[in-house]
Design a protein around this motif. Sequence first.
Motif, PDB file in Angstrom:
ATOM      1  N   LYS A 137       0.830  -1.209   0.000  1.00  0.00           N
ATOM      2  CA  LYS A 137       0.000   0.000   0.000  1.00  0.00           C
ATOM      3  C   LYS A 137       0.864   1.258   0.000  1.00  0.00           C
ATOM      4  O   LYS A 137       0.590   2.232  -0.715  1.00  0.00           O
ATOM      5  CB  LYS A 137      -0.922  -0.006   1.220  1.00  0.00           C
ATOM      6  N   TYR A 138       1.913   1.230   0.779  1.00  0.00           N
ATOM      7  CA  TYR A 138       2.795   2.393   0.872  1.00  0.00           C
ATOM      8  C   TYR A 138       3.531   2.622  -0.446  1.00  0.00           C
ATOM      9  O   TYR A 138       3.620   3.749  -0.945  1.00  0.00           O
ATOM     10  CB  TYR A 138       3.792   2.173   2.015  1.00  0.00           C
ATOM     11  N   LEU A 139       4.057   1.551  -1.017  1.00  0.00           N
ATOM     12  CA  LEU A 139       4.821   1.683  -2.255  1.00  0.00           C
ATOM     13  C   LEU A 139       3.936   2.082  -3.436  1.00  0.00           C
ATOM     14  O   LEU A 139       4.428   2.682  -4.396  1.00  0.00           O
ATOM     15  CB  LEU A 139       5.554   0.383  -2.568  1.00  0.00           C
ATOM     16  N   GLU A 140       2.655   1.772  -3.359  1.00  0.00           N
ATOM     17  CA  GLU A 140       1.746   2.184  -4.432  1.00  0.00           C
ATOM     18  C   GLU A 140       1.677   3.706  -4.539  1.00  0.00           C
ATOM     19  O   GLU A 140       1.468   4.248  -5.626  1.00  0.00           O
ATOM     20  CB  GLU A 140       0.335   1.635  -4.188  1.00  0.00           C
ATOM     21  N   THR A 141       1.871   4.402  -3.424  1.00  0.00           N
ATOM     22  CA  THR A 141       1.762   5.868  -3.452  1.00  0.00           C
ATOM     23  C   THR A 141       2.911   6.515  -4.223  1.00  0.00           C
ATOM     24  O   THR A 141       2.756   7.620  -4.756  1.00  0.00           O
ATOM     25  CB  THR A 141       1.739   6.445  -2.013  1.00  0.00           C
ATOM     26  N   ILE A 142       4.055   5.817  -4.307  1.00  0.00           N
ATOM     27  CA  ILE A 142       5.192   6.401  -5.037  1.00  0.00           C
ATOM     28  C   ILE A 142       5.381   5.772  -6.418  1.00  0.00           C
ATOM     29  O   ILE A 142       6.238   6.217  -7.187  1.00  0.00           O
ATOM     30  CB  ILE A 142       6.512   6.284  -4.233  1.00  0.00           C
ATOM     31  N   TYR A 263       6.313  -5.732  16.308  1.00  0.00           N
ATOM     32  CA  TYR A 263       5.135  -5.646  15.437  1.00  0.00           C
ATOM     33  C   TYR A 263       5.541  -5.161  14.046  1.00  0.00           C
ATOM     34  O   TYR A 263       5.092  -5.700  13.036  1.00  0.00           O
ATOM     35  CB  TYR A 263       4.100  -4.689  16.048  1.00  0.00           C
ATOM     36  N   ARG A 264       6.389  -4.163  14.012  1.00  0.00           N
ATOM     37  CA  ARG A 264       6.831  -3.622  12.727  1.00  0.00           C
ATOM     38  C   ARG A 264       7.623  -4.670  11.947  1.00  0.00           C
ATOM     39  O   ARG A 264       7.457  -4.816  10.732  1.00  0.00           O
ATOM     40  CB  ARG A 264       7.679  -2.380  12.948  1.00  0.00           C
ATOM     41  N   LEU A 265       8.478  -5.413  12.631  1.00  0.00           N
ATOM     42  CA  LEU A 265       9.271  -6.434  11.961  1.00  0.00           C
ATOM     43  C   LEU A 265       8.374  -7.544  11.410  1.00  0.00           C
ATOM     44  O   LEU A 265       8.601  -8.041  10.298  1.00  0.00           O
ATOM     45  CB  LEU A 265      10.300  -7.020  12.930  1.00  0.00           C
ATOM     46  N   GLU A 266       7.359  -7.915  12.163  1.00  0.00           N
ATOM     47  CA  GLU A 266       6.428  -8.932  11.675  1.00  0.00           C
ATOM     48  C   GLU A 266       5.693  -8.446  10.430  1.00  0.00           C
ATOM     49  O   GLU A 266       5.463  -9.214   9.497  1.00  0.00           O
ATOM     50  CB  GLU A 266       5.426  -9.297  12.773  1.00  0.00           C
ATOM     51  N   LYS A 267       5.341  -7.191  10.410  1.00  0.00           N
ATOM     52  CA  LYS A 267       4.664  -6.626   9.242  1.00  0.00           C
ATOM     53  C   LYS A 267       5.606  -6.625   8.028  1.00  0.00           C
ATOM     54  O   LYS A 267       5.187  -6.899   6.892  1.00  0.00           O
ATOM     55  CB  LYS A 267       4.187  -5.209   9.540  1.00  0.00           C
ATOM     56  N   ILE A 268       6.872  -6.322   8.257  1.00  0.00           N
ATOM     57  CA  ILE A 268       7.871  -6.337   7.178  1.00  0.00           C
ATOM     58  C   ILE A 268       7.982  -7.742   6.582  1.00  0.00           C
ATOM     59  O   ILE A 268       8.038  -7.916   5.353  1.00  0.00           O
ATOM     60  CB  ILE A 268       9.239  -5.871   7.717  1.00  0.00           C
ATOM     61  N   ILE A 269       7.994  -8.762   7.448  1.00  0.00           N
ATOM     62  CA  ILE A 269       8.090 -10.150   6.973  1.00  0.00           C
ATOM     63  C   ILE A 269       6.876 -10.519   6.127  1.00  0.00           C
ATOM     64  O   ILE A 269       7.001 -11.097   5.037  1.00  0.00           O
ATOM     65  CB  ILE A 269       8.236 -11.110   8.171  1.00  0.00           C
ATOM     66  N   LYS A 270       5.684 -10.177   6.598  1.00  0.00           N
ATOM     67  CA  LYS A 270       4.454 -10.469   5.845  1.00  0.00           C
ATOM     68  C   LYS A 270       4.468  -9.779   4.484  1.00  0.00           C
ATOM     69  O   LYS A 270       4.141 -10.379   3.456  1.00  0.00           O
ATOM     70  CB  LYS A 270       3.231 -10.008   6.643  1.00  0.00           C
ATOM     71  N   ASP A 271       4.840  -8.509   4.489  1.00  0.00           N
ATOM     72  CA  ASP A 271       4.866  -7.744   3.242  1.00  0.00           C
ATOM     73  C   ASP A 271       5.886  -8.329   2.258  1.00  0.00           C
ATOM     74  O   ASP A 271       5.628  -8.403   1.053  1.00  0.00           O
ATOM     75  CB  ASP A 271       5.202  -6.271   3.522  1.00  0.00           C
ATOM     76  N   TRP A 275       5.168  -9.849  -1.386  1.00  0.00           N
ATOM     77  CA  TRP A 275       5.872  -9.271  -2.537  1.00  0.00           C
ATOM     78  C   TRP A 275       6.543 -10.360  -3.376  1.00  0.00           C
ATOM     79  O   TRP A 275       6.492 -10.331  -4.606  1.00  0.00           O
ATOM     80  CB  TRP A 275       6.908  -8.272  -2.027  1.00  0.00           C
ATOM     81  N   LEU A 276       7.175 -11.325  -2.711  1.00  0.00           N
ATOM     82  CA  LEU A 276       7.830 -12.420  -3.416  1.00  0.00           C
ATOM     83  C   LEU A 276       6.861 -13.135  -4.344  1.00  0.00           C
ATOM     84  O   LEU A 276       7.110 -13.293  -5.545  1.00  0.00           O
ATOM     85  CB  LEU A 276       8.411 -13.422  -2.412  1.00  0.00           C
ATOM     86  N   GLU A 277       5.752 -13.576  -3.782  1.00  0.00           N
ATOM     87  CA  GLU A 277       4.795 -14.359  -4.575  1.00  0.00           C
ATOM     88  C   GLU A 277       4.057 -13.506  -5.593  1.00  0.00           C
ATOM     89  O   GLU A 277       3.832 -13.934  -6.731  1.00  0.00           O
ATOM     90  CB  GLU A 277       3.803 -15.076  -3.655  1.00  0.00           C
ATOM     91  N   ASP A 278       3.663 -12.304  -5.205  1.00  0.00           N
ATOM     92  CA  ASP A 278       2.923 -11.432  -6.134  1.00  0.00           C
ATOM     93  C   ASP A 278       3.735 -11.176  -7.399  1.00  0.00           C
ATOM     94  O   ASP A 278       3.208 -11.222  -8.515  1.00  0.00           O
ATOM     95  CB  ASP A 278       2.578 -10.098  -5.461  1.00  0.00           C
ATOM     96  N   ASN A 279       5.020 -10.889  -7.233  1.00  0.00           N
ATOM     97  CA  ASN A 279       5.849 -10.591  -8.394  1.00  0.00           C
ATOM     98  C   ASN A 279       6.055 -11.816  -9.276  1.00  0.00           C
ATOM     99  O   ASN A 279       5.926 -11.745 -10.497  1.00  0.00           O
ATOM    100  CB  ASN A 279       7.207 -10.024  -7.949  1.00  0.00           C
ATOM    101  N   TYR A 280       6.354 -12.945  -8.660  1.00  0.00           N
ATOM    102  CA  TYR A 280       6.590 -14.152  -9.442  1.00  0.00           C
ATOM    103  C   TYR A 280       5.335 -14.583 -10.189  1.00  0.00           C
ATOM    104  O   TYR A 280       5.379 -14.867 -11.395  1.00  0.00           O
ATOM    105  CB  TYR A 280       7.069 -15.270  -8.530  1.00  0.00           C
ATOM    106  N   ILE A 281       4.205 -14.608  -9.487  1.00  0.00           N
ATOM    107  CA  ILE A 281       2.953 -15.057 -10.111  1.00  0.00           C
ATOM    108  C   ILE A 281       2.501 -14.073 -11.185  1.00  0.00           C
ATOM    109  O   ILE A 281       1.990 -14.475 -12.231  1.00  0.00           O
ATOM    110  CB  ILE A 281       1.859 -15.245  -9.031  1.00  0.00           C
ATOM    111  N   SER A 282       2.699 -12.777 -10.940  1.00  0.00           N
ATOM    112  CA  SER A 282       2.308 -11.769 -11.933  1.00  0.00           C
ATOM    113  C   SER A 282       3.068 -11.959 -13.240  1.00  0.00           C
ATOM    114  O   SER A 282       2.510 -11.839 -14.328  1.00  0.00           O
ATOM    115  CB  SER A 282       2.557 -10.357 -11.394  1.00  0.00           C
ATOM    116  N   VAL A 283       4.360 -12.256 -13.132  1.00  0.00           N
ATOM    117  CA  VAL A 283       5.148 -12.511 -14.338  1.00  0.00           C
ATOM    118  C   VAL A 283       4.714 -13.825 -14.990  1.00  0.00           C
ATOM    119  O   VAL A 283       4.555 -13.919 -16.209  1.00  0.00           O
ATOM    120  CB  VAL A 283       6.657 -12.545 -14.006  1.00  0.00           C
TER     121      VAL A 283
END
Length: 398
Positions: A137-142, A263-271, A275-283
């Motif tokens: 969500k954050y990266l979508e803004t840039i 909490y922040r580190l857990e969110k980083i891991i989830k994101d 990201w790993l799967e979204d990019n691979y599957i999208s390609v």
Amino acid sequence: MKFHHRLTFVTALLLLFILLLSSPLKDFYEDRSNYADKTTYRRWIRRPFGSEKQALLMAHETSPYDIKNESVQDKMVAMPTTPLEKHIHILVHARMRTGSSVTGSLFNNLPDFFYVYEPGHMIVEDKQLDLYADSFKYLETIRPDLVSFLRSIYNCSFGGKTFYTRSLQRHHFMRQNSKALAGVKTPIREGDLERICSQKKHIVVKTVRLNNVVLAEAALRENNVRVIHVVRDPRAMMLSRRNMQHLSGTERNNRASRGVFEYRLEKIIKDYCKWLEDNYISVEQGSEWMKNQYLLIRYEDLIDRPVPFVAKMFKFAGLPLDNDTVARIQSADWWRGHGEEWRSHVTFKEVARVHKLCPDSVFRRFGYKKLLNESQLTDNSTSVVLPLEYTDLNPQLV
């Protein structure tokens, strides 16, 4: 049958056998045997490399029957390569602490490359946003600004990109991380950047803030950009991000601060796992053009098995593997540590937490073995980096 008749019969059989051994049938059976060996070699089930020559064979998809006694470096130079294209454009696509810098440095060290180090950092800083936030969500803004900047970079057109010159002037590391800009004097003007960029034959960009590479396909197509997607074991990424955002002594003793950090580190891991799967599957589900322009590289392979994987990466990029790069990746100081060093710096409790936050499909898809207990974590005789089942999505590694 009389004795002399028997002797004549046996002699005839022996002569027939000798004739068969020297006939084309012998060649036929040997060819079948050789073909089976070559097929196994090309299919490549990963095993510890017995020698640099074996690794080199696998990198260039040749057979063991072609090996002579040349040095690895001589053999690489002698290998036939495709003609070098006039302009090569590369995007190193990764996330923070996953190996983008070491990958980008391989191209940055080449004399004909204009290298841009982390354009997303410049945009985020210009917008006064959080430099360490990188959720989808954050990266979508840039993304619109980042894609626009990528277009500009691959066209050496920096008019209106004042955030680029400001970032280079503000941060010494931004200039030093690009050999093409290391000697440029301040103040830096947009025209200076355009001149330096235009003098180089090729361009490579390293970014860790592009949420999905397929969403930038239009800009990449316009400039015929090849994408090198760098991935890393989520458990190793977790350790590196934790160290990067370390707590002070006071904060470590403060439960509230520690809770926010965790909490922040857990969110980083989830994101990251998303990201790993979204990019691979999208390609995988995307256009044929994107599939052909995409190469997956694991950080662990690049660090621990550099000879075949750097060779593959350069071949994909359309570059010959030069002597300086060969010498560098074979040197003792190629990179600090090794791909699985994280196992010595984490507890099993931390590893188990990453396993819960990251889907099993991520570990299966990218070839990372899950660990069941503390003894497996500390057993360095067994690797957690498994062979990858490469598909038509990235034929360069079949």
